[in-house]
Design an enzyme around this catalytic site. Structure first.
Site, PDB file in Angstrom:
ATOM      1  N   ILE A  40       7.739   6.662  17.066  1.00  0.00           N
ATOM      2  CA  ILE A  40       7.452   7.421  15.846  1.00  0.00           C
ATOM      3  C   ILE A  40       6.177   8.256  15.966  1.00  0.00           C
ATOM      4  CG2 ILE A  40       7.072   7.260  13.335  1.00  0.00           C
ATOM      5  CD1 ILE A  40       9.842   6.295  14.142  1.00  0.00           C
TER       6      ILE A  40
ATOM      7  N   CYS B 262      -4.654  12.273  12.412  1.00  0.00           N
ATOM      8  CA  CYS B 262      -5.469  11.064  12.217  1.00  0.00           C
ATOM      9  C   CYS B 262      -5.467  10.326  13.557  1.00  0.00           C
ATOM     10  CB  CYS B 262      -4.881  10.202  11.097  1.00  0.00           C
ATOM     11  SG  CYS B 262      -3.392   9.355  11.594  1.00  0.00           S
TER      12      CYS B 262
ATOM     13  N   ARG C 186      -8.449  -0.633   4.827  1.00  0.00           N
ATOM     14  CA  ARG C 186      -7.572   0.326   4.142  1.00  0.00           C
ATOM     15  C   ARG C 186      -6.234  -0.310   3.786  1.00  0.00           C
ATOM     16  NH1 ARG C 186      -5.986   4.334   7.799  1.00  0.00           N
ATOM     17  NH2 ARG C 186      -4.645   4.858   6.039  1.00  0.00           N
TER      18      ARG C 186
ATOM     19  N   LYS D 110       0.855  -1.209   0.000  1.00  0.00           N
ATOM     20  CA  LYS D 110       0.000   0.000   0.000  1.00  0.00           C
ATOM     21  C   LYS D 110       0.882   1.248   0.000  1.00  0.00           C
ATOM     22  CE  LYS D 110      -1.715   1.504   4.079  1.00  0.00           C
ATOM     23  NZ  LYS D 110      -1.385   2.893   4.434  1.00  0.00           N
ATOM     24  N   ASN D 111       1.896   1.261   0.876  1.00  0.00           N
ATOM     25  CA  ASN D 111       2.682   2.482   1.063  1.00  0.00           C
ATOM     26  C   ASN D 111       3.698   2.717  -0.035  1.00  0.00           C
ATOM     27  OD1 ASN D 111       1.139   2.917   3.273  1.00  0.00           O
ATOM     28  ND2 ASN D 111       2.685   2.305   4.754  1.00  0.00           N
TER      29      ASN D 111
ATOM     30  N   ASP E  50       4.619   0.387  12.087  1.00  0.00           N
ATOM     31  CA  ASP E  50       3.354  -0.194  11.613  1.00  0.00           C
ATOM     32  C   ASP E  50       3.147  -1.619  12.111  1.00  0.00           C
ATOM     33  OD1 ASP E  50       3.511   1.430   8.343  1.00  0.00           O
ATOM     34  OD2 ASP E  50       3.005   2.160  10.341  1.00  0.00           O
TER      35      ASP E  50
ATOM     36  N   ARG F 168       0.329  14.162  12.846  1.00  0.00           N
ATOM     37  CA  ARG F 168       0.803  14.009  11.453  1.00  0.00           C
ATOM     38  C   ARG F 168       1.125  15.366  10.808  1.00  0.00           C
ATOM     39  NH1 ARG F 168      -0.913   8.866   9.902  1.00  0.00           N
ATOM     40  NH2 ARG F 168       0.814   8.844   8.446  1.00  0.00           N
ATOM     41  N   PRO F 169       2.006  16.164  11.408  1.00  0.00           N
ATOM     42  CA  PRO F 169       2.371  17.457  10.809  1.00  0.00           C
ATOM     43  C   PRO F 169       3.006  17.260   9.424  1.00  0.00           C
ATOM     44  CG  PRO F 169       3.926  16.851  12.522  1.00  0.00           C
ATOM     45  CD  PRO F 169       2.820  15.847  12.594  1.00  0.00           C
ATOM     46  N   ILE F 170       2.988  18.309   8.600  1.00  0.00           N
ATOM     47  CA  ILE F 170       3.636  18.229   7.285  1.00  0.00           C
ATOM     48  C   ILE F 170       4.638  19.369   7.105  1.00  0.00           C
ATOM     49  CG2 ILE F 170       1.755  16.996   6.144  1.00  0.00           C
ATOM     50  CD1 ILE F 170       0.860  19.751   5.010  1.00  0.00           C
ATOM     51  N   ASP F 171       5.143  19.882   8.214  1.00  0.00           N
ATOM     52  CA  ASP F 171       6.098  20.998   8.132  1.00  0.00           C
ATOM     53  C   ASP F 171       7.341  20.635   7.317  1.00  0.00           C
ATOM     54  OD1 ASP F 171       6.385  19.223  10.420  1.00  0.00           O
ATOM     55  OD2 ASP F 171       8.131  20.422  10.965  1.00  0.00           O
ATOM     56  N   LEU F 172       7.808  19.404   7.434  1.00  0.00           N
ATOM     57  CA  LEU F 172       9.017  19.013   6.684  1.00  0.00           C
ATOM     58  C   LEU F 172       8.743  19.021   5.179  1.00  0.00           C
ATOM     59  CD1 LEU F 172      10.291  16.066   8.937  1.00  0.00           C
ATOM     60  CD2 LEU F 172      11.022  18.464   8.960  1.00  0.00           C
TER      61      LEU F 172
END
Ligand code: EPZ
Length: 438
Positions: free
Chosen positions: A349, A137, A419, A43-44, A327, A142-146
């Protein structure tokens, strides 16, 4: 610009965003699993590869695609952008020639939080992108600053307002030297995609090293990209090369493989996970061996033979690849509930990835959370109960515990599980589990 928009339906009938917590699975536990458990495409890996198709001209054929709701959500975005998309027999074809940019609707973005992976590709292809901030979530903020900091370094102008991310790079993207404070998988993927379209060379330091990064790079290289170092901490992309559609077979899903090995382990069974790549599980297989299982690497997959009762594993810490994968933390947690002795697992993580513990406790487990660690005191047996899945991997952990529990367990909100695990009931049923979707 007249934009061709195709009908968009829910990935598989249920809607996320106002995510309808649907699905119920009933299990009667206590039976050792025997036989074969198939593993499909990762999936990933397929999610960023589908986003990468936006950068290519002509058709791409992507094989070994799992039939998962997250894949459906990505295909819906590609269709919405005007791409030609077909999906049959685990093969996706994507032709992005007719694709046009423009805002991705909130409803589509909310079907899958990792749709943020489209950002780099949309910027690279159309010079602008507008999509919803993915938000947190079940497992964390789940930041997206990077992601955003890196794209700004590459010349993107990014504004965040009212939950939307508005990006533009009128003068195109330019190569940059980027150092990630954390080896973020998603940030590495977004940078890879943007850097392919950028003028000049991009270097990523402290890049994520997951096999899914290597697989994305392999697809891009086949399409004509100049990328070296994928799979290591330093990746160099010489951008500006035209990318054309190609044929690619997605790597097997190492997390599904580890999850099904855990199913053999917790039930005292003997199973072969067919299609699993042992080289992607180098820090996972020793844990099953330490718990008392015999693990054999075969040409066709990985075989696990478990004792009637596992042995506790002293201390496991989740780490970026190649460390023990976050995971598999929840599936392993479930496995150790009935082991002899006390095991300790530290999740490093994600900050909220212990939500499965409450439900495992309802099934009779003895687990406490102590200074950020799950302390699992093995009990002789678990007993069936009604529980709810809270997230994808935690939901699978509940299925594992139910397979070992005495009596009947009902797991609700199994849309989470679908999912990431294709045909999960059929796969487990074929190995002897008494499991059915209701
Ligand atoms: C990917 O998520 C996977 N998802 C996750 O799998 C996986 O758990 C994770 O990588 C780690 O291996 C997909 O590939 C679709 P990260 P991603 O960016 O990219 C922090 C599953 O169950 N961070 O490596 O979101 C973040 O908060 C899913 O299949 C920032 O601080 O993971 C987290 O603590 C769950 N800023 C850590 O890095 C950022 O800009 C790891 O995140 C980005 C991340």
């Amino acid at each position: 610009m007249q934009q061709s928009r195709q009908a968009v339906s829910g990935a598989d009938g249920h809607r996320k965003g106002c995510f309808v917590l649907s699905g119920k699975i009933v299990i009667v536990g206590g039976r050792p699993l025997r036989g074969e458990l198939p593993v499909y495409g990762a999936k990933n890996s397929v999610l960023p590869i589908l986003a990468a198709a936006v950068l290519t001209s002509g058709a791409s054929v992507i094989k070994n695609c799992p039939a998962l709701s997250d894949v459906g959500a990505s295909l819906n975005i590609l269709k919405y952008l005007g791409c030609g998309v077909t999906f049959a027999d685990r093969t996706v074809t994507v032709n992005a020639d007719a694709a046009c940019g423009g805002p991705i609707p909130d409803g589509l973005m909310r079907e899958m939080r990792s749709s943020i992976i489209f950002l780099g590709a949309l910027l690279g292809r159309f010079g602008s992108a507008e999509l919803s901030a993915p938000g947190g979530c079940e497992i964390g903020l789940r930041p997206i600053d990077l992601h955003l900091d890196a794209l700004r370094e590459m010349g993107a102008r990014i504004e965040e307002s009212h939950g939307r991310i508005l990006c533009s790079c009128p003068r195109g993207l330019r190569g940059a030297e980027l150092s990630l404070s954390f080896p973020s998988v998603g940030a590495t993927e977004n940078i890879l995609l943007a850097a392919c379209a950028a003028e000049g060379t991009t270097r990523i330091y402290n890049a994520a090293k997951e096999p899914e990064i290597e697989d994305l790079a392999a697809f891009l290289i086949k399409a004509g990209a100049d990328i070296t170092g994928a799979g290591s901490a330093e990746i160099v992309i010489r951008g500006g090369k035209p990318l054309t559609g190609c044929e690619h077979t997605v790597i097997p899903d190492r997390i599904a493989a580890g999850s099904y090995l855990a199913a053999g382990a917790i039930t005292g069974g003997s199973v072969t996970v067919v299609g699993a790549e042992a080289k992607h599980l180098r820090t996972v297989l020793p844990i099953f061996r330490a718990a008392g299982c015999e693990v054999t690497e075969l040409a066709r997959g990985i075989r696990i033979e478990a004792p009637e009762r596992l042995t506790a594993v002293k201390y496991i810490r989740t780490m970026p690849y190649p460390g023990f994968p976050t995971d598999l933390q929840a599936p392993l947690c479930a496995c150790l509930c009935t082991a002899k002795g006390t095991s300790i697992i530290r999740e490093t993580i994600f900050e909220n990835r212990y939500k499965h513990i409450a439900a495992l406790t309802r099934l009779g487990a003895d687990i406490s959370l102590e200074s950020g660690c799950a302390v699992i005191r093995g009990v002789d047996s678990l007993t069936g109960a009604d529980v709810e899945a809270e997230d994808l991997r935690g939901g699978f952990a509940l299925l594992l515990a139910a397979l070992a529990a005495e009596g009947r367990t009902t797991v609700r909100h199994t849309a989470h599980i679908e999912r990431g695990y294709e045909n999960v009931c059929a796969v487990l049923q074929a190995a002897g589990a008494q499991i059915a979707k209701e």
